[in-house]
Scaffold this motif. Structure first.
Motif, mmCIF file in Angstrom:
data_model
loop_
_atom_site.group_PDB
_atom_site.id
_atom_site.type_symbol
_atom_site.label_atom_id
_atom_site.label_comp_id
_atom_site.label_asym_id
_atom_site.label_seq_id
_atom_site.Cartn_x
_atom_site.Cartn_y
_atom_site.Cartn_z
ATOM 1 N N ASN A 169 96.619 -15.126 46.165
ATOM 2 C CA ASN A 169 96.136 -15.425 44.811
ATOM 3 C C ASN A 169 95.407 -14.238 44.194
ATOM 4 O O ASN A 169 94.672 -14.390 43.226
ATOM 5 N N GLY A 170 95.604 -13.063 44.768
ATOM 6 C CA GLY A 170 94.841 -11.908 44.313
ATOM 7 C C GLY A 170 95.716 -10.778 43.797
ATOM 8 O O GLY A 170 96.763 -11.015 43.190
ATOM 9 N N GLU A 171 95.252 -9.565 44.044
ATOM 10 C CA GLU A 171 95.951 -8.371 43.565
ATOM 11 C C GLU A 171 97.023 -8.004 44.589
ATOM 12 O O GLU A 171 96.731 -7.414 45.611
ATOM 13 N N ASN A 172 98.257 -8.385 44.299
ATOM 14 C CA ASN A 172 99.321 -8.196 45.283
ATOM 15 C C ASN A 172 100.434 -7.280 44.798
ATOM 16 O O ASN A 172 101.561 -7.358 45.280
ATOM 17 N N GLN A 173 100.088 -6.380 43.854
ATOM 18 C CA GLN A 173 101.158 -5.547 43.278
ATOM 19 C C GLN A 173 101.812 -4.601 44.277
ATOM 20 O O GLN A 173 102.926 -4.144 44.038
ATOM 21 N N PHE A 174 101.128 -4.305 45.377
ATOM 22 C CA PHE A 174 101.733 -3.417 46.377
ATOM 23 C C PHE A 174 102.072 -4.159 47.670
ATOM 24 O O PHE A 174 102.321 -3.539 48.694
ATOM 25 N N HIS A 175 102.061 -5.464 47.628
ATOM 26 C CA HIS A 175 102.286 -6.236 48.851
ATOM 27 C C HIS A 175 103.771 -6.539 49.064
ATOM 28 O O HIS A 175 104.635 -6.036 48.355
ATOM 29 N N ALA A 176 104.012 -7.369 50.075
ATOM 30 C CA ALA A 176 105.379 -7.585 50.557
ATOM 31 C C ALA A 176 106.218 -8.405 49.572
ATOM 32 O O ALA A 176 105.711 -9.270 48.859
ATOM 33 N N GLY A 198 117.443 -11.594 49.401
ATOM 34 C CA GLY A 198 116.485 -12.585 49.915
ATOM 35 C C GLY A 198 115.045 -12.332 49.511
ATOM 36 O O GLY A 198 114.138 -12.986 50.038
ATOM 37 N N ALA A 199 114.817 -11.399 48.600
ATOM 38 C CA ALA A 199 113.436 -11.042 48.257
ATOM 39 C C ALA A 199 112.701 -12.223 47.635
ATOM 40 O O ALA A 199 113.276 -12.993 46.871
ATOM 41 N N GLN A 200 111.428 -12.383 48.014
ATOM 42 C CA GLN A 200 110.580 -13.426 47.446
ATOM 43 C C GLN A 200 109.295 -12.775 46.965
ATOM 44 O O GLN A 200 108.281 -12.781 47.662
ATOM 45 N N PRO A 201 109.365 -12.185 45.765
ATOM 46 C CA PRO A 201 108.184 -11.471 45.290
ATOM 47 C C PRO A 201 106.992 -12.388 45.066
ATOM 48 O O PRO A 201 107.136 -13.594 44.895
ATOM 49 N N MET A 202 105.819 -11.765 45.052
ATOM 50 C CA MET A 202 104.568 -12.499 44.824
ATOM 51 C C MET A 202 104.264 -12.474 43.328
ATOM 52 O O MET A 202 105.100 -12.055 42.527
ATOM 53 N N SER A 203 103.044 -12.870 42.943
ATOM 54 C CA SER A 203 102.781 -13.050 41.514
ATOM 55 C C SER A 203 102.826 -11.742 40.719
ATOM 56 O O SER A 203 103.134 -11.741 39.535
ATOM 57 N N ARG A 204 102.526 -10.608 41.369
ATOM 58 C CA ARG A 204 102.424 -9.356 40.615
ATOM 59 C C ARG A 204 103.336 -8.251 41.114
ATOM 60 O O ARG A 204 103.122 -7.070 40.797
ATOM 61 N N ASN A 205 104.306 -8.584 41.968
ATOM 62 C CA ASN A 205 105.101 -7.469 42.489
ATOM 63 C C ASN A 205 106.603 -7.648 42.341
ATOM 64 O O ASN A 205 107.368 -7.027 43.082
ATOM 65 N N ALA A 206 107.014 -8.440 41.377
ATOM 66 C CA ALA A 206 108.448 -8.612 41.155
ATOM 67 C C ALA A 206 109.121 -7.278 40.853
ATOM 68 O O ALA A 206 110.294 -7.066 41.184
ATOM 69 N N TYR A 207 108.368 -6.364 40.240
ATOM 70 C CA TYR A 207 108.931 -5.046 39.917
ATOM 71 C C TYR A 207 109.421 -4.318 41.174
ATOM 72 O O TYR A 207 110.323 -3.479 41.105
ATOM 73 N N LYS A 208 108.821 -4.654 42.320
ATOM 74 C CA LYS A 208 109.198 -3.951 43.539
ATOM 75 C C LYS A 208 110.617 -4.273 43.986
ATOM 76 O O LYS A 208 111.232 -3.488 44.709
ATOM 77 N N VAL A 209 111.133 -5.429 43.561
ATOM 78 C CA VAL A 209 112.505 -5.785 43.921
ATOM 79 C C VAL A 209 113.454 -4.750 43.316
ATOM 80 O O VAL A 209 114.350 -4.227 43.976
ATOM 81 N N ARG A 210 113.211 -4.432 42.070
ATOM 82 C CA ARG A 210 114.035 -3.449 41.362
ATOM 83 C C ARG A 210 113.846 -2.042 41.962
ATOM 84 O O ARG A 210 114.795 -1.284 42.122
ATOM 85 N N VAL A 211 112.610 -1.732 42.303
ATOM 86 C CA VAL A 211 112.314 -0.413 42.877
ATOM 87 C C VAL A 211 113.026 -0.272 44.240
ATOM 88 O O VAL A 211 113.635 0.757 44.533
ATOM 89 N N ALA A 212 112.937 -1.317 45.050
ATOM 90 C CA ALA A 212 113.582 -1.275 46.370
ATOM 91 C C ALA A 212 115.094 -1.131 46.223
ATOM 92 O O ALA A 212 115.749 -0.371 46.944
ATOM 93 N N ARG A 213 115.641 -1.850 45.249
ATOM 94 C CA ARG A 213 117.087 -1.794 45.018
ATOM 95 C C ARG A 213 117.501 -0.373 44.642
ATOM 96 O O ARG A 213 118.481 0.172 45.154
ATOM 97 N N THR A 214 116.724 0.237 43.768
ATOM 98 C CA THR A 214 117.015 1.613 43.362
ATOM 99 C C THR A 214 116.903 2.562 44.544
ATOM 100 O O THR A 214 117.732 3.462 44.719
#
Lengths: 161, 328
Positions: free
Chosen positions: B141-148, B297-313
């Motif tokens: 429920n916190g700052e998870n922009q760099f999390h899994a 299968g990615a399941q982003p958290m509240s603030r890191n959906a952008y990482k799905v795109r970054v990982a894909r790239t």
């Protein structure tokens, strides 16, 4: 624990606690306060010294006991016989410092950088200094100073420096 | 920091004799780049440190044509090793991206693989998080922009080692020495998810040392590369990255190993991407399809959906770079 660390050519034998950081060994046990402590987290590079003549290390993130038996060069060891080292002269000539707090770390990192890369490109200098922060943000003149130092140190007359 | 005793171990036997069975009481110190930070922040308060820098610090050829890297090898030594660069370019390129020059001068291969997570809740003494024996993963429920973006929790760190990702891609094995002998563990089996092991990130026991990384001989036609996406070019951890190890026949991918980093609590092997690429002619399109499969299968958290795109790239670009193609 008894350790002997040769700093700027002089062996210092001291009894230290294992938790003594190398930065504080230099500052408090050797009285060499030219090595600065900035962030204390290996981020800023103010505390950089040269280990065994080759390698720039962050002395805030190293215990003195890890340096036992090794040689350390600090900013106090740069000038010889009353004359500034070419790297010091270059930082002066190019105004490569504002407040000066980062300068010892910048210069010691430069010693190691120029040992490995005597004729660096600007990109290599910037990459080489990536672990050194200047809070005054005077980076352009720092890069010029390193370029000048590299030019001077490459001349045959400077080979003994 | 709390006082401790220091053992300067002369060899592996001495080092092992100085370790103990209780977690975080006796710790090995290599370069100390991660450990001193952990100690200064009161996250570990060991009673004894054992210097392991005098253990094997060589990079040697193995009889099968691979390389065996001592854990005490510094990152700078790995970076400057011509055979390592030629044989395992992704591993060396990732080593070059670590921290800053001074960190690479001191940090070791073993230390990079065993460093603790960078999650800011874990690193902050004030947060008694799950990993530290608490009841809550504050990132949920916190700052998870760099999390899994992969894994079921209950802790959502990303694994901090970038060399680990290349080790999986190249099929490395780790030698773990303990009081009753040594065991070899595949890199893929070494790292553990938090639902298996919450208080450590790998199978290494407190009385064991990771002493060597053995990389198998590169297969004929092996082409490999790593691609990292970062905010900052120095002194930072990547947002997401990938290593691709492709066995090529002409422009056809015979088989692939694709591993992502900074997306999960362990180096994350993308089996679906590997299957999507096998047998295909390498192109921007096939690389892109594999990358899409990698993040299915990615399941982003509240603030890191952008990482799905970054990982894909990162996956797309690692594949193209491995194949010697232009990275778009």
């Amino acid at each position: 624990m008894k350790v002997t660390i040769t700093v700027n050519g002089t062996p210092y034998t001291r009894d230290v606690e294992p938790r003594t950081l190398l930065a504080y060994f230099l500052r408090e046990h050797c009285g060499l306060t030219g090595t600065h402590v900035g962030c204390d987290t290996s981020s800023c590079g103010c505390c950089v010294a040269v280990l065994d003549g080759q390698t720039a290390v962050k002395t805030c993130t190293m215990f003195a006991v890890q340096a036992d038996g090794h040689e350390i060069l600090t900013v106090e060891g740069l000038a010889a016989g009353g004359a500034l080292h070419p790297i010091q002269q270059a930082f002066s000539d190019q105004h490569g410092l504002h407040c000066g707090y980062c300068t010892p770390g910048m210069m010691l990192t430069t010693v190691a950088l120029l040992k490995h890369t005597p004729a660096p490109t600007e990109a290599q200098i910037r990459e080489g200094l990536a672990g050194n922060l200047c809070r005054c943000t005077g980076y352009n003149n720092i890069v010029k100073a390193v370029q000048q130092a590299a030019d001077v140190l490459r001349q045959p007359a400077a080979a003994t420096k | 920091m709390k006082a401790f005793s220091y053992v300067d171990a002369a060899n592996e036997k001495d080092a092992l004799a100085s370790l103990g069975t209780e977690r975080n009481q006796v710790l090995a110190i290599g370069g100390g780049m991660d450990l001193l930070g952990m100690m200064k922040d009161y996250l570990v308060q060991p009673v004894r440190l054992v210097n392991v820098k005098r253990l094997d610090a060589t990079i040697a050829r193995t009889p099968d044509g691979g390389l065996r890297i001592g854990s005490a090898v510094r990152l700078i030594d790995l970076i400057e090793h011509a055979d390592a660069r030629r044989m395992y370019p992704a591993l060396v390129e990732l080593a070059e991206q670590v921290g800053t020059p001074q960190i690479r001068n001191a940090g070791t291969v073993g230390g990079n693989l065993n460093q603790r997570p960078r999650c800011w809740y874990f690193r902050n003494e004030e947060f008694h998080c799950l990993k530290k024996g608490g009841a809550t993963c504050f990132s949920v429920n916190g700052e998870n922009q760099f999390h899994a973006i992969f894994g079921e929790g209950p802790c959502h760190i990303v694994h901090p080692s970038n060399l680990a990702v290349a080790c999986l891609a190249y099929g490395a094995t780790f030698r773990l020495a303990g009081p009753s002998g040594a065991r070899e563990v595949e890199a893929e089996q070494y790292f553990q998810m938090p639902d298996h092991n919450l208080y450590a990130e790998n199978v290494l026991q407190p009385n064991e040392l990771l002493t060597h990384v053995t990389l198998p001989a590169p297969m004929a036609g092996l082409k490999s590369a790593a691609y990292e996406v970062r905010f900052k070019q120095a002194h930072d951890w990547p947002l997401a990255f990938a290593t691709a190890a492709l066995v090529m026949e002409g422009q056809t991918v015979k088989s692939a190993r694709i591993v992502m980093g900074a997306v999960a609590p362990v180096p994350w092997r993308a089996n679906e991407a590997e299957r999507a690429l096998a047998g295909k002619t390498l192109s921007e399109e096939t690389a892109g399809r594999a990358a899409l499969a990698a993040v299915q299968g990615a399941q982003p958290m509240s603030r890191n959906a952008y990482k799905v795109r970054v990982a894909r790239t990162a996956v797309t670009r690692a594949i193209l770079k491995a194949g010697g193609m232009k990275v778009v």
